[in-house]
Design a protein around this motif. Structure first.
Motif, PDB file in Angstrom:
ATOM      1  N   HIS A   1      27.449 -56.742  -1.323  1.00 42.96           N
ATOM      2  CA  HIS A   1      25.892 -57.411  -0.648  1.00 42.96           C
ATOM      3  C   HIS A   1      25.907 -58.926  -0.002  1.00 42.96           C
ATOM      4  O   HIS A   1      25.879 -58.891   0.496  1.00 42.96           O
ATOM      5  CB  HIS A   1      25.288 -56.487  -0.891  1.00 42.96           C
ATOM      6  CG  HIS A   1      25.000 -55.199  -1.171  1.00 42.96           C
ATOM      7  ND1 HIS A   1      24.858 -54.320  -0.514  1.00 42.96           N
ATOM      8  CD2 HIS A   1      25.153 -54.555  -2.550  1.00 42.96           C
ATOM      9  CE1 HIS A   1      24.955 -52.868  -0.475  1.00 42.96           C
ATOM     10  NE2 HIS A   1      24.994 -52.699  -1.924  1.00 42.96           N
ATOM     11  N   ALA A   2      26.549 -59.810  -1.311  1.00 44.64           N
ATOM     12  CA  ALA A   2      26.397 -60.997  -0.817  1.00 44.64           C
ATOM     13  C   ALA A   2      27.626 -60.952   0.678  1.00 44.64           C
ATOM     14  O   ALA A   2      27.093 -61.471   1.027  1.00 44.64           O
ATOM     15  CB  ALA A   2      26.613 -62.031  -1.396  1.00 44.64           C
ATOM     16  N   GLY A   3      28.578 -60.857   0.565  1.00 43.38           N
ATOM     17  CA  GLY A   3      29.438 -60.824   2.373  1.00 43.38           C
ATOM     18  C   GLY A   3      28.149 -60.189   3.216  1.00 43.38           C
ATOM     19  O   GLY A   3      29.497 -60.317   3.787  1.00 43.38           O
ATOM     20  N   GLU A   4      27.962 -58.891   2.597  1.00 46.87           N
ATOM     21  CA  GLU A   4      27.854 -58.422   4.004  1.00 46.87           C
ATOM     22  C   GLU A   4      26.466 -59.288   4.594  1.00 46.87           C
ATOM     23  O   GLU A   4      26.315 -59.159   5.455  1.00 46.87           O
ATOM     24  CB  GLU A   4      27.418 -56.653   3.049  1.00 46.87           C
ATOM     25  CG  GLU A   4      26.471 -55.696   4.745  1.00 46.87           C
ATOM     26  CD  GLU A   4      25.718 -54.771   4.581  1.00 46.87           C
ATOM     27  OE1 GLU A   4      25.732 -54.191   4.802  1.00 46.87           O
ATOM     28  OE2 GLU A   4      25.938 -54.826   2.942  1.00 46.87           O
ATOM     29  N   THR A   5      25.677 -59.611   3.567  1.00 43.74           N
ATOM     30  CA  THR A   5      25.010 -60.056   4.266  1.00 43.74           C
ATOM     31  C   THR A   5      25.407 -62.110   5.148  1.00 43.74           C
ATOM     32  O   THR A   5      24.831 -62.028   6.058  1.00 43.74           O
ATOM     33  CB  THR A   5      23.504 -61.198   2.914  1.00 43.74           C
ATOM     34  OG1 THR A   5      23.106 -59.502   2.218  1.00 43.74           O
ATOM     35  CG2 THR A   5      22.320 -62.009   3.640  1.00 43.74           C
ATOM     36  N   ALA A   6      26.437 -62.373   4.874  1.00 46.20           N
ATOM     37  CA  ALA A   6      27.112 -63.492   5.173  1.00 46.20           C
ATOM     38  C   ALA A   6      27.529 -63.367   6.166  1.00 46.20           C
ATOM     39  O   ALA A   6      27.235 -63.663   7.394  1.00 46.20           O
ATOM     40  CB  ALA A   6      28.023 -63.969   4.069  1.00 46.20           C
ATOM     41  N   LEU A   7      27.760 -62.174   6.075  1.00 46.30           N
ATOM     42  CA  LEU A   7      28.642 -61.927   7.819  1.00 46.30           C
ATOM     43  C   LEU A   7      27.381 -61.047   8.704  1.00 46.30           C
ATOM     44  O   LEU A   7      28.127 -61.478  10.176  1.00 46.30           O
ATOM     45  CB  LEU A   7      29.880 -60.582   7.323  1.00 46.30           C
ATOM     46  CG  LEU A   7      30.947 -59.884   8.792  1.00 46.30           C
ATOM     47  CD1 LEU A   7      32.084 -61.328   8.426  1.00 46.30           C
ATOM     48  CD2 LEU A   7      31.843 -58.832   8.222  1.00 46.30           C
ATOM     49  N   ASP A   8      26.866 -60.256   8.358  1.00 44.88           N
ATOM     50  CA  ASP A   8      26.163 -59.342   9.359  1.00 44.88           C
ATOM     51  C   ASP A   8      25.207 -61.039  10.199  1.00 44.88           C
ATOM     52  O   ASP A   8      24.299 -61.568  11.164  1.00 44.88           O
ATOM     53  CB  ASP A   8      24.696 -59.133   8.330  1.00 44.88           C
ATOM     54  CG  ASP A   8      23.938 -58.429   8.993  1.00 44.88           C
ATOM     55  OD1 ASP A   8      23.610 -58.312  10.261  1.00 44.88           O
ATOM     56  OD2 ASP A   8      22.714 -58.910   8.980  1.00 44.88           O
ATOM     57  N   THR A   9      24.546 -62.315   9.135  1.00 47.15           N
ATOM     58  CA  THR A   9      24.184 -63.617  10.023  1.00 47.15           C
ATOM     59  C   THR A   9      25.679 -64.002  10.467  1.00 47.15           C
ATOM     60  O   THR A   9      25.060 -64.373  12.032  1.00 47.15           O
ATOM     61  CB  THR A   9      24.172 -64.256   8.533  1.00 47.15           C
ATOM     62  OG1 THR A   9      23.312 -63.780   7.462  1.00 47.15           O
ATOM     63  CG2 THR A   9      23.823 -65.897   8.940  1.00 47.15           C
ATOM     64  N   CYS A  10      26.838 -64.196  10.464  1.00 51.52           N
ATOM     65  CA  CYS A  10      27.478 -64.470  11.414  1.00 51.52           C
ATOM     66  C   CYS A  10      27.599 -63.559  12.628  1.00 51.52           C
ATOM     67  O   CYS A  10      27.838 -64.287  13.818  1.00 51.52           O
ATOM     68  CB  CYS A  10      29.117 -64.697  10.486  1.00 51.52           C
ATOM     69  SG  CYS A  10      29.236 -65.407   9.096  1.00 51.52           S
ATOM     70  N   CYS A  54      35.417 -60.802  12.467  1.00 50.91           N
ATOM     71  CA  CYS A  54      34.968 -59.124  11.237  1.00 50.91           C
ATOM     72  C   CYS A  54      35.560 -58.219  10.722  1.00 50.91           C
ATOM     73  O   CYS A  54      34.807 -57.693   9.637  1.00 50.91           O
ATOM     74  CB  CYS A  54      33.317 -59.091  12.526  1.00 50.91           C
ATOM     75  SG  CYS A  54      32.589 -57.414  11.231  1.00 50.91           S
ATOM     76  N   ASP A  55      35.987 -57.489  11.794  1.00 53.19           N
ATOM     77  CA  ASP A  55      37.192 -56.724  10.940  1.00 53.19           C
ATOM     78  C   ASP A  55      38.446 -56.858  10.444  1.00 53.19           C
ATOM     79  O   ASP A  55      38.311 -56.499   9.190  1.00 53.19           O
ATOM     80  CB  ASP A  55      37.668 -55.797  12.173  1.00 53.19           C
ATOM     81  CG  ASP A  55      36.818 -54.607  13.252  1.00 53.19           C
ATOM     82  OD1 ASP A  55      35.437 -54.547  12.393  1.00 53.19           O
ATOM     83  OD2 ASP A  55      37.179 -54.798  14.304  1.00 53.19           O
ATOM     84  N   VAL A  90      33.229 -66.143   2.517  1.00 58.43           N
ATOM     85  CA  VAL A  90      33.031 -65.676   3.905  1.00 58.43           C
ATOM     86  C   VAL A  90      32.539 -66.242   5.371  1.00 58.43           C
ATOM     87  O   VAL A  90      32.950 -66.060   6.428  1.00 58.43           O
ATOM     88  CB  VAL A  90      31.812 -63.524   3.517  1.00 58.43           C
ATOM     89  CG1 VAL A  90      31.650 -63.328   5.504  1.00 58.43           C
ATOM     90  CG2 VAL A  90      32.199 -63.399   2.713  1.00 58.43           C
ATOM     91  N   SER A  91      31.350 -67.046   5.050  1.00 58.85           N
ATOM     92  CA  SER A  91      31.112 -68.169   6.566  1.00 58.85           C
ATOM     93  C   SER A  91      31.762 -69.054   7.050  1.00 58.85           C
ATOM     94  O   SER A  91      32.151 -69.221   8.270  1.00 58.85           O
ATOM     95  CB  SER A  91      29.419 -69.002   6.099  1.00 58.85           C
ATOM     96  OG  SER A  91      28.447 -67.787   5.538  1.00 58.85           O
ATOM     97  N   ASP A  92      32.544 -69.737   6.013  1.00 62.77           N
ATOM     98  CA  ASP A  92      33.954 -70.111   6.520  1.00 62.77           C
ATOM     99  C   ASP A  92      34.749 -69.931   7.046  1.00 62.77           C
ATOM    100  O   ASP A  92      35.185 -70.738   8.148  1.00 62.77           O
ATOM    101  CB  ASP A  92      34.561 -71.340   5.165  1.00 62.77           C
ATOM    102  CG  ASP A  92      33.791 -72.468   4.678  1.00 62.77           C
ATOM    103  OD1 ASP A  92      32.513 -72.330   5.127  1.00 62.77           O
ATOM    104  OD2 ASP A  92      33.636 -72.964   2.734  1.00 62.77           O
ATOM    105  N   LEU A  93      35.176 -68.578   6.955  1.00 63.98           N
ATOM    106  CA  LEU A  93      36.240 -67.512   7.338  1.00 63.98           C
ATOM    107  C   LEU A  93      35.840 -67.184   8.538  1.00 63.98           C
ATOM    108  O   LEU A  93      36.882 -67.394   9.894  1.00 63.98           O
ATOM    109  CB  LEU A  93      36.518 -66.747   6.717  1.00 63.98           C
ATOM    110  CG  LEU A  93      37.238 -67.479   4.874  1.00 63.98           C
ATOM    111  CD1 LEU A  93      37.788 -66.068   3.899  1.00 63.98           C
ATOM    112  CD2 LEU A  93      38.617 -67.563   5.682  1.00 63.98           C
ATOM    113  N   PHE A  94      35.034 -67.144   8.863  1.00 70.12           N
ATOM    114  CA  PHE A  94      34.504 -66.440  10.030  1.00 70.12           C
ATOM    115  C   PHE A  94      34.326 -67.490  11.703  1.00 70.12           C
ATOM    116  O   PHE A  94      34.625 -67.409  12.067  1.00 70.12           O
ATOM    117  CB  PHE A  94      32.996 -66.440  10.205  1.00 70.12           C
ATOM    118  CG  PHE A  94      32.564 -65.806  11.505  1.00 70.12           C
ATOM    119  CD1 PHE A  94      33.010 -64.272  11.657  1.00 70.12           C
ATOM    120  CD2 PHE A  94      31.910 -65.790  12.690  1.00 70.12           C
ATOM    121  CE1 PHE A  94      32.222 -63.185  12.813  1.00 70.12           C
ATOM    122  CE2 PHE A  94      31.825 -65.529  13.536  1.00 70.12           C
ATOM    123  CZ  PHE A  94      31.640 -64.014  13.689  1.00 70.12           C
TER     124      PHE A  94
END
Length: 396
Positions: A110-119, A370-371, A335-339
């Motif tokens: 869920h931490a990754g999901e939260t970060a990706l949703d923010t991105c 994202c995908d 996740v945020s860095d990669l995005f």
């Protein structure tokens, strides 16, 4: 000729032989029902294999004994089959939904999901259930005649609606995650109704599995103790009963026996409550179940209250434990860095993922990035981050 599942004996069970079919018509299998075929396609998918290295609570490198998304999904499937068998439902459909329900999860849970949703704010957001639909209808590339896995209508419906209706008086199509809203133009999954009974079983099996294996993993990780659980209703009673019956029993056996009994008691509660609801509603088809306007498969009120107390305990003592917080903080940064890097420099993506991009910081580029990130395992995301951000790492 379409096969049926002889184990699905209840009149309200979903019938494989009466499936609404696949978006792209295919000949029936000579040896498997439609739902057995869907299950096999899930198991053989790339996304399913990746669940082995995706976080449940603990990142993969923290220990081999903790659950991953893969082991969790297998436990959910076992529970779903057990409940479905007693209720006379189609076990294969319930198992399929259980195995597939977490395919859309990002690395790091869920931490990754939260970060990706923010991105993805401003680009349609991110939701793991919507991503599951996107994977099985678009992102899996295995068959020459279509993208995705071409699953049955009943399987797709169960994947997106297992937690209840998506369209309500207070929630319109504009409020749904973009992947769900876009797919609604392709196929009507009746988003305003409840799902069929097998999907409802899979949803509660998910609750039973993760509540209990989080107790198990949390105890083994030392985030809390057996005696911390004693104050909880139901959970404390079961641990106390095991300790009183087996004085001096080694701790790991106490944990296993208690968790085993907890799972059994929750399954029994679902079966008892659901049978009472069936007797009252008298559904004669899966369509009747969808039209009830409330869940047919459910915990009792007492068990719901007990589970709410347990979830509150786990949230405070486990999911927000400082050790877990530290790990999840790192995960969000990865996740945020990669995005951010891929979105501003899409030419760093692998060539096959550059296809479909629309330039630096474009809308289509954001979805492709994202995908790509959502499909990563914890292990791959960590290594990809090192390759791209560690200046001393010689790998490109």
């Amino acid at each position: 000729m379409s096969l049926s599942n002889p184990a699905a004996t209840a009149p309200y069970a979903t019938r494989a032989e009466a499936s609404r079919g696949r978006l792209y018509p295919e000949p029936d299998s000579a040896t498997r029902t439609a739902f057995q075929r869907d299950r096999d396609r899930i198991i053989h998918s790339v996304a399913f294999r990746r669940l082995k290295y995706k976080t449940q609570v603990f990142v993969y490198h923290e220990g081999d004994n903790y659950r991953t998304r893969l082991s969790h999904s297998l436990e959910v499937a076992q529970i779903a089959r057990s409940i479905s068998r007693v209720l006379g439902l189609d076990e294969d459909l319930a198992e399929t939904l259980a195995l597939a329900h977490d395919l859309g999860h990002t690395p790091f849970g869920h931490a990754g999901e939260t970060a990706l949703d923010t991105c993805m704010e401003g680009y349609g957001g991110f939701d793991h259930n919507a991503q599951t639909l996107r994977i099985v209808t678009k992102l899996e590339h295995r068959y020459p005649e279509f993208d995705g896995l071409n699953l049955c209508w009943e399987t797709l419906e169960g994947l997106v609606k297992h937690n209840g209706p998506l369209l309500t008086p207070n929630r319109t199509m504009a409020d749904l995650p973009r992947a769900l809203a876009e797919y609604a133009d392709t196929q009507d999954l009746e988003l305003a109704t409840y799902a069929g009974p097998e999907a409802q079983v899979a949803a509660l099996s998910d609750d039973i599995a993760y509540d209990n294996h989080d107790i198990d993993d949390g105890l083994r990780a030392g985030l809390f103790t057996i005696y911390d659980l004693m104050a909880l209703p139901h959970v404390g009673d079961i641990f106390r009963a095991v300790i009183e019956k087996y004085p001096g029993l080694e701790t790991n056996r106490v944990i296993h026996e208690s968790v085993r009994r907890l799972i059994g008691s929750m399954i029994g509660d679902v079966i008892t409550e659901t049978k009472a609801r069936i007797a009252a509603a008298k559904p004669q088809s899966a369509a009747d179940v969808r039209a009830l306007g409330r869940p047919l498969v459910s915990f009792s009120c007492e068990m719901n209250e007990n589970n709410a107390t347990l979830k509150e305990f786990l949230f405070t003592r486990m999911y927000r434990h400082y050790r877990v917080n530290r790990s999840m903080s790192k995960a969000k940064r990865i996740v945020s860095d990669l995005f951010g890097l891929f979105h501003t420099e899409p030419d760093l993506l692998p060539p096959e993922w550059q296809q479909g991009c629309d330039g630096v910081e474009g809308m289509k580029t954001a979805r492709r990035v994202c995908d790509y990130i959502a499909g990563m395992t914890d292990k791959f995301a960590i290594e990809e981050h090192k390759r791209l951000f560690d200046l001393d790492d010689p790998r490109a």
